[in-house]
Scaffold this active site. Structure first.
Site, PDB file in Angstrom:
ATOM      1  N   GLY A   5       0.823  -1.203   0.000  1.00 30.66           N
ATOM      2  CA  GLY A   5       0.000   0.000   0.000  1.00 30.66           C
ATOM      3  C   GLY A   5       0.858   1.253   0.000  1.00 30.66           C
ATOM      4  CG  LEU A   6       0.723   6.173   0.335  1.00 32.78           C
ATOM      5  CD1 LEU A   6       1.604   6.271  -0.911  1.00 32.78           C
ATOM      6  CD2 LEU A   6      -0.318   7.262   0.306  1.00 32.78           C
ATOM      7  CG  HIS A   7       5.192   1.087   2.220  1.00 33.89           C
ATOM      8  ND1 HIS A   7       6.551   1.244   2.209  1.00 33.89           N
ATOM      9  CD2 HIS A   7       4.879   0.507   1.034  1.00 33.89           C
ATOM     10  CE1 HIS A   7       7.052   0.771   1.075  1.00 33.89           C
ATOM     11  NE2 HIS A   7       6.051   0.314   0.344  1.00 33.89           N
ATOM     12  CB  ALA A   8       7.304   4.964   5.673  1.00 33.23           C
TER      13      ALA A   8
ATOM     14  CB  ALA B  67       4.049   7.981   2.026  1.00 40.72           C
TER      15      ALA B  67
END
Length: 85
Positions: free
Chosen positions: A13-16, A19
């Protein structure tokens, strides 16, 4: 105002990491960047705001770019999403 929708394909997903890259890419834009997921929106230039959306693999987001260079900015961000997310 320009926008596009994108389904997140990154298995995490939209992890660190992505992002953070998104924040850098959005920071290059003069226009405002907003990422919307379900009923929540976040400033695309703020890491913690993006992380709080809790975007997972398979989720569809809407990215809205509005301002001075919105046409170019929208195309650049859409390309970024295709490459990294």
């Amino acid at each position: 105002m320009k926008s596009f929708q994108y389904v997140i394909t990154d298995s995490l997903g939209l992890h660190a990491r992505p992002a953070g890259l998104l924040v850098k890419e959005a920071g290059k834009q003069q226009a405002d960047v907003k990422v919307t997921f379900k009923d929540k929106s976040a400033d695309g230039k703020k890491l913690f705001a993006l992380m709080q959306l809790g975007i997972k693999c398979g989720d569809e987001v809407t990215v809205t770019v509005s301002g001075a260079d919105e046409e170019i900015g929208c195309k650049q961000l859409e390309q970024f999403f295709k490459e990294y997310l």
